[in-house]
Design an enzyme around this catalytic site. Structure first.
Site, PDB file in Angstrom:
ATOM      1  N   ASP A 115      -0.753  -4.013  12.619  1.00  0.00           N
ATOM      2  CA  ASP A 115       0.689  -4.058  12.522  1.00  0.00           C
ATOM      3  C   ASP A 115       1.137  -5.495  12.744  1.00  0.00           C
ATOM      4  O   ASP A 115       1.493  -5.883  13.842  1.00  0.00           O
ATOM      5  CB  ASP A 115       1.271  -3.132  13.596  1.00  0.00           C
ATOM      6  CG  ASP A 115       2.666  -2.708  13.232  1.00  0.00           C
ATOM      7  OD1 ASP A 115       3.117  -3.027  12.114  1.00  0.00           O
ATOM      8  OD2 ASP A 115       3.309  -2.054  14.071  1.00  0.00           O
ATOM      9  N   CYS A 168      16.837  -2.247  54.532  1.00  0.00           N
ATOM     10  CA  CYS A 168      16.967  -1.317  53.410  1.00  0.00           C
ATOM     11  C   CYS A 168      15.853  -0.276  53.469  1.00  0.00           C
ATOM     12  O   CYS A 168      14.672  -0.621  53.466  1.00  0.00           O
ATOM     13  CB  CYS A 168      16.903  -2.090  52.087  1.00  0.00           C
ATOM     14  SG  CYS A 168      16.945  -1.010  50.649  1.00  0.00           S
ATOM     15  N   GLU A 206     -10.742   0.441   7.075  1.00  0.00           N
ATOM     16  CA  GLU A 206     -10.400  -0.683   7.956  1.00  0.00           C
ATOM     17  C   GLU A 206      -9.179  -0.308   8.797  1.00  0.00           C
ATOM     18  O   GLU A 206      -8.335   0.437   8.339  1.00  0.00           O
ATOM     19  CB  GLU A 206     -10.001  -1.923   7.122  1.00  0.00           C
ATOM     20  CG  GLU A 206     -11.027  -2.368   6.122  1.00  0.00           C
ATOM     21  CD  GLU A 206     -10.449  -3.346   5.087  1.00  0.00           C
ATOM     22  OE1 GLU A 206      -9.303  -3.820   5.269  1.00  0.00           O
ATOM     23  OE2 GLU A 206     -11.150  -3.603   4.105  1.00  0.00           O
ATOM     24  N   LYS A 266      -1.375   6.663   7.942  1.00  0.00           N
ATOM     25  CA  LYS A 266      -0.630   6.245   9.136  1.00  0.00           C
ATOM     26  C   LYS A 266      -0.899   7.152  10.329  1.00  0.00           C
ATOM     27  O   LYS A 266      -1.089   8.357  10.175  1.00  0.00           O
ATOM     28  CB  LYS A 266       0.877   6.256   8.825  1.00  0.00           C
ATOM     29  CG  LYS A 266       1.313   5.233   7.793  1.00  0.00           C
ATOM     30  CD  LYS A 266       1.054   3.837   8.310  1.00  0.00           C
ATOM     31  CE  LYS A 266       2.055   2.813   7.870  1.00  0.00           C
ATOM     32  NZ  LYS A 266       3.437   2.971   8.120  1.00  0.00           N
ATOM     33  N   LYS A 269      -5.516  -0.631  10.122  1.00  0.00           N
ATOM     34  CA  LYS A 269      -4.324  -1.231   9.533  1.00  0.00           C
ATOM     35  C   LYS A 269      -3.547  -1.914  10.657  1.00  0.00           C
ATOM     36  O   LYS A 269      -2.967  -1.251  11.512  1.00  0.00           O
ATOM     37  CB  LYS A 269      -3.451  -0.173   8.864  1.00  0.00           C
ATOM     38  CG  LYS A 269      -2.247  -0.762   8.160  1.00  0.00           C
ATOM     39  CD  LYS A 269      -1.520   0.292   7.349  1.00  0.00           C
ATOM     40  CE  LYS A 269      -0.445  -0.315   6.473  1.00  0.00           C
ATOM     41  NZ  LYS A 269       0.615  -1.000   7.207  1.00  0.00           N
ATOM     42  N   CYS A 273      20.931   0.997  50.558  1.00  0.00           N
ATOM     43  CA  CYS A 273      21.377   0.595  51.893  1.00  0.00           C
ATOM     44  C   CYS A 273      22.762  -0.047  51.884  1.00  0.00           C
ATOM     45  O   CYS A 273      23.315  -0.341  52.945  1.00  0.00           O
ATOM     46  CB  CYS A 273      20.370  -0.367  52.524  1.00  0.00           C
ATOM     47  SG  CYS A 273      20.370  -1.997  51.770  1.00  0.00           S
ATOM     48  N   CYS A 281      23.461  -2.589  47.069  1.00  0.00           N
ATOM     49  CA  CYS A 281      22.225  -1.814  46.937  1.00  0.00           C
ATOM     50  C   CYS A 281      22.543  -0.316  46.986  1.00  0.00           C
ATOM     51  O   CYS A 281      23.209   0.142  47.911  1.00  0.00           O
ATOM     52  CB  CYS A 281      21.258  -2.185  48.059  1.00  0.00           C
ATOM     53  SG  CYS A 281      19.797  -1.133  48.102  1.00  0.00           S
ATOM     54  N   TYR A 296      -8.671  -9.461   4.983  1.00  0.00           N
ATOM     55  CA  TYR A 296      -9.152  -8.204   4.408  1.00  0.00           C
ATOM     56  C   TYR A 296      -9.180  -8.185   2.893  1.00  0.00           C
ATOM     57  O   TYR A 296      -9.476  -7.160   2.300  1.00  0.00           O
ATOM     58  CB  TYR A 296      -8.326  -7.032   4.935  1.00  0.00           C
ATOM     59  CG  TYR A 296      -6.821  -7.244   4.880  1.00  0.00           C
ATOM     60  CD1 TYR A 296      -6.152  -7.357   3.664  1.00  0.00           C
ATOM     61  CD2 TYR A 296      -6.073  -7.313   6.053  1.00  0.00           C
ATOM     62  CE1 TYR A 296      -4.779  -7.548   3.610  1.00  0.00           C
ATOM     63  CE2 TYR A 296      -4.702  -7.499   6.016  1.00  0.00           C
ATOM     64  CZ  TYR A 296      -4.056  -7.617   4.788  1.00  0.00           C
ATOM     65  OH  TYR A 296      -2.710  -7.814   4.747  1.00  0.00           O
ATOM     66  N   CYS A 322      18.238  -6.683  46.325  1.00  0.00           N
ATOM     67  CA  CYS A 322      18.978  -6.198  47.486  1.00  0.00           C
ATOM     68  C   CYS A 322      18.715  -7.181  48.623  1.00  0.00           C
ATOM     69  O   CYS A 322      17.571  -7.504  48.930  1.00  0.00           O
ATOM     70  CB  CYS A 322      18.458  -4.817  47.868  1.00  0.00           C
ATOM     71  SG  CYS A 322      18.797  -4.369  49.573  1.00  0.00           S
ATOM     72  N   LEU A 327       0.833  -1.201   0.000  1.00  0.00           N
ATOM     73  CA  LEU A 327       0.000   0.000   0.000  1.00  0.00           C
ATOM     74  C   LEU A 327       0.865   1.247   0.000  1.00  0.00           C
ATOM     75  O   LEU A 327       1.923   1.273   0.625  1.00  0.00           O
ATOM     76  CB  LEU A 327      -0.875   0.041   1.256  1.00  0.00           C
ATOM     77  CG  LEU A 327      -2.024  -0.957   1.370  1.00  0.00           C
ATOM     78  CD1 LEU A 327      -2.600  -0.906   2.778  1.00  0.00           C
ATOM     79  CD2 LEU A 327      -3.094  -0.654   0.339  1.00  0.00           C
TER      80      LEU A 327
HETATM   81  S1  IVH Z   1      -4.750  -4.291   1.932  1.00  0.00           S
HETATM   82  C1  IVH Z   1      -3.914  -4.288  -2.296  1.00  0.00           C
HETATM   83  N1  IVH Z   1      -5.768  -4.027   4.345  1.00  0.00           N
HETATM   84  O1  IVH Z   1      -0.304  -3.363   5.338  1.00  0.00           O
HETATM   85  C2  IVH Z   1      -4.117  -4.207  -0.838  1.00  0.00           C
HETATM   86  N2  IVH Z   1      -3.420  -4.315   4.145  1.00  0.00           N
HETATM   87  O2  IVH Z   1       1.467  -1.525   3.946  1.00  0.00           O
HETATM   88  C3  IVH Z   1      -2.998  -4.723  -0.056  1.00  0.00           C
HETATM   89  N3  IVH Z   1      -2.230  -4.387   6.269  1.00  0.00           N
HETATM   90  O3  IVH Z   1       1.071  -5.692   3.114  1.00  0.00           O
HETATM   91  C4  IVH Z   1      -3.154  -4.743   1.387  1.00  0.00           C
HETATM   92  N4  IVH Z   1      -3.995  -4.175   7.561  1.00  0.00           N
HETATM   93  O4  IVH Z   1       0.445  -6.464   5.495  1.00  0.00           O
HETATM   94  C5  IVH Z   1      -4.647  -4.192   3.625  1.00  0.00           C
HETATM   95  N5  IVH Z   1      -6.811  -3.822   6.414  1.00  0.00           N
HETATM   96  C6  IVH Z   1      -5.692  -3.996   5.690  1.00  0.00           C
HETATM   97  C7  IVH Z   1      -4.430  -4.125   6.290  1.00  0.00           C
HETATM   98  C8  IVH Z   1      -3.307  -4.281   5.476  1.00  0.00           C
HETATM   99  C9  IVH Z   1      -2.684  -4.329   7.531  1.00  0.00           C
HETATM  100  C10 IVH Z   1      -0.803  -4.543   5.914  1.00  0.00           C
HETATM  101  C11 IVH Z   1      -0.538  -5.640   4.898  1.00  0.00           C
HETATM  102  C12 IVH Z   1       0.087  -4.943   3.727  1.00  0.00           C
HETATM  103  C13 IVH Z   1       0.655  -3.714   4.367  1.00  0.00           C
HETATM  104  C14 IVH Z   1       0.834  -2.610   3.355  1.00  0.00           C
END
Ligand code: IVH
Length: 674
Positions: free
Chosen positions: A119, A433, A115, A316, A117, A413, A410, A227, A427, A85
């Site tokens: 991590d 202490c 949605e 982000k 995102k 003390c 320590c 997703y 300690c 993305l």
């Molecule tokens: S869609 C064509 N949806 O973010 C669409 N990605 O920076 C491709 N990720 O590789 C991804 N949550 O690992 C999509 N709701 C979400 C996501 C998501 C996390 C991650 C995924 C992707 C990365 C891209």
């Protein structure tokens, strides 16, 4: 039906039941049966499959951790490339993205699906005729690594899709992640085993998925949200992202419940701000929001750049990590003497909060990261937890810095520092202490313990420093005159504190036990101990064998309690507290009740009541309800699926009664109270 057919039919039925219940439990978070019941069904299927290997199947719920460790991960070519993305960081960049979309589509207001995102780590799951045949990491987008055996251990990931007619081939795209609590637990256990903790949930998820031994992955609480899709062979696919997510959910795949349809740039921004506020309360970490043009026809019109689609973008959140300088390293002494190294930092904003200290957990962690005064470090804050140092920016290390030498005495003390079997440095001074004494007194006075108002950090520090008090019992000897000389202590406030100390003498046994600060004894255990023994002297006299009879007290906790009470000093402090007038109402256990003096163990599932209800009712009859069977047990009450306790009772010749027997006793109670 022959015996053989019956076994086959039952295995089929059990597999369907187990799939259903694990979907309810893991995906919908709404179980219909107890864990014990699930385990029973599972055990039944294991038994059938063991007896009849011909009935065993790859997609059986018993086969999640089947595969042996492998030496490498085989390459997998994705049926359709896994895209990445593009990112936007500001409102303006988001507005630009939306403008480009509108211009290309030639209309004014675009519908997006927004949605979270996550991590984590992107995976592709390939289902053929509804059965999971392959799972792969993203890799370079074209070729990933085969992690099928590991993905199979993820409980939310269906081995077989639900519903009647799955597509012939379906590649599902999703994110494997570790929830926050799973991440914390994993790191605790890493540290306890002397292994390296993971820097963040993402690394932990990636490390867990790329384990060569699936048995290790199975122990990591990995989760998954789906997703998107890659290759699709079958009837016409869904025509929008919204419909696609619905479909994935119907197929039994986990889909993030936070997803939402929004209209245009404003809708996107609204969702972004809302999710930003909610972020801390989510059970997993997210690093932003993804917006996807909803209509698949429009997605096709917009098309793709080389690695990223034009129809989706990631927005982000601001970083939760920041770089700052270490200006000192302190070593703090806790109530139990544990020494914690803490980095003192040039204050820096991390995710909107100023951070000036970061924990380094223990000497080993400090040594491993080799944090030095003068270093620039990356600091991370996750939720409410204490900020920590992720890494040292080695390239920015000034010359002439020195590795930190952990004190062997320590800092408060001067007593020697000892390392216990784990990684904790302690300690050895005990209550000699001042730091330990201060923390012990603060804990004693805290709200959920003796609840002494006005006895705060500064005051306790001065009282200990000026040797006005040495133990918690000394508190009750304080007169206003002892306090008036101290900083910020007028006559009025001194009088108030002394009154509050006096008032705290009337307490409850659970509070008192918690206030003593016995290692391993939190509030819940204090309550369990008080309920079980009813009387402090009985508790003090109990050996470890009797202590483990208390619900939720295991050998480690029992040992800590017995050790605490075996120390003469602790018994002296308790005697002094009682002499000073600290007291609590007796927990009344009816004497003369039909079961008074009897010890009862409850086991198995009862039909008409929960075990907790049964326990309360039995205690009302004077019985003592304990969790394990021993020679001192008088009766065992066994419900359905009772397990090993009944066997043990039979070995010891202890009467075992069913739920009927229990009801007969309780009936007696009702007639007695009429
Ligand atoms: S869609 C064509 N949806 O973010 C669409 N990605 O920076 C491709 N990720 O590789 C991804 N949550 O690992 C999509 N709701 C979400 C996501 C998501 C996390 C991650 C995924 C992707 C990365 C891209």
């Amino acid at each position: 039906m022959t015996q053989q057919d019956r076994a086959a039919a039952r295995a089929r039925e059990l597999r369907a039941l187990l799939d259903h219940h694990s979907h309810r439990y893991y995906v919908l978070d709404d179980p219909e049966i107890s864990d014990a019941e699930y385990d029973r069904l599972f055990a039944e299927l294991v038994a059938i499959e063991r007896e009849r290997p011909d009935l065993a199947r790859e997609d059986s719920p018993t086969q999640r951790v089947g595969a042996r460790p492998s030496a490498t991960f085989a390459p997998v070519v994705h049926g359709q490339a896994m895209l990445s993305l593009g990112n936007v960081f500001t409102d303006q960049e988001l507005a630009d993205f939306d403008r480009r979309v509108r211009e290309r589509l030639g209309h004014g207001n675009v519908s997006y699906v927004a949605e979270p995102k996550l991590d984590g780590l992107a995976v592709s799951l390939r289902y053929e005729d509804g059965v999971l045949v392959r799972a792969a990491t993203r890799g370079d987008g074209t070729t990933g690594e085969d992690v099928t055996s590991n993905v199979r251990t993820i409980r939310v990931c269906p081995l077989r899709l639900r519903g009647g007619a799955p597509p012939r081939i379906l590649e599902v795209r999703g994110e494997v992640y570790l929830p926050r609590d799973g991440f914390l637990r994993l790191n605790e256990s890493q540290i306890a085993q002397g292994a390296k903790p993971f820097a963040n949930p993402r690394n932990a998820a990636a490390g867990s998925l790329r384990q060569l031994d699936p048995a290790v992955t199975a122990k990591r609480p990995l989760r998954l949200f789906c997703y998107g899709i890659g290759e699709w062979v079958g009837a016409a696919g869904p025509s929008s992202q919204e419909a696609l997510l619905e479909l994935l959910a119907d197929l039994g795949l986990p889909v993030n419940p936070e997803r939402r349809m929004v209209a245009g740039y404003e809708g996107c921004l609204c969702y972004y701000e809302e999710l930003g506020r909610k972020r801390r309360d989510l059970p997993y970490e997210i690093d932003g929001v993804v917006y996807k043009v909803n209509e698949v026809a429009e997605q096709r019109l917009l098309g793709e750049l080389s690695r990223t689609p034009r129809w989706a973008v990631a927005h982000k959140f601001p970083a939760e990590e920041a770089v700052t300088e270490v200006v000192g390293i302190d070593v703090q002494v806790g109530r139990t003497g544990a020494l914690t190294p803490v980095a003192v930092l040039v204050p820096v904003a991390v995710g909107g909060v100023m951070v000036s200290h970061a924990t380094l957990h223990n000497p080993e962690e400090l040594e491993r990261k080799d944090v030095r005064v003068g270093d620039f470090v990356s600091v991370r804050r996750a939720g409410d937890v204490i900020p920590e140092i992720v890494s040292v920016l080695r390239e920015r290390r000034p010359s002439g810095t020195l590795a930190f030498t952990f004190p062997d005495h320590c800092p408060v003390c001067g007593s020697p520092v000892v390392r216990d079997e784990g990684v904790v440095a302690r300690c050895a001074g005990g209550l000699v202490c001042r730091a330990q004494r201060r923390q012990t007194i603060l804990h004693f006075a805290s709200r959920r313990a003796m609840d002494i108002e006005g006895l705060g950090d500064k005051l306790v520090e001065q009282l200990v420093e000026h040797r006005k008090i040495a133990t918690v019992a000394d508190l009750y000897r304080l007169a206003p005159g002892h306090l008036t000389g101290l900083e910020r202590m007028g006559e009025r406030s001194a009088g108030k504190v002394v009154d509050a100390i006096k008032a705290s003498r009337h307490t409850t046994l659970p509070r008192f036990l918690y206030a003593l600060g016995i290692p391993e004894v939190g509030e819940a255990t204090a309550i369990a101990l008080a309920r079980h023994f009813g009387d402090l002297d009985d508790l003090i006299a109990a050996d470890e064998g009797r202590l483990v009879e208390v619900p939720d007290v295991g050998p480690v906790v029992a040992h800590a309690i017995a050790t605490f009470f075996s120390e003469a000093h602790n018994r002296e402090v308790i005697a002094a507290l009682k002499a000073a007038g600290v007291s609590w109402p007796r927990l009344e256990r009816p004497v003369g009740g039909p079961l008074s003096g009897k010890t009862v163990v409850l086991t198995g599932t009862l039909d008409g009541m929960t075990r907790e209800q049964a326990r309360v009712a039995l205690e009302r009859l004077g019985a003592k309800v304990v969790s394990s069977v021993s020679a001192r047990t008088d009766y065992v009450v066994a419900g359905r699926d009772p397990g090993s306790k009944v066997k043990r009772a039979e070995e010891l010749g202890i009467p075992v009664m069913g739920e009927d027997g229990l009801r007969a006793w309780l009936g007696e109670d009702q007639s007695g109270s009429d």
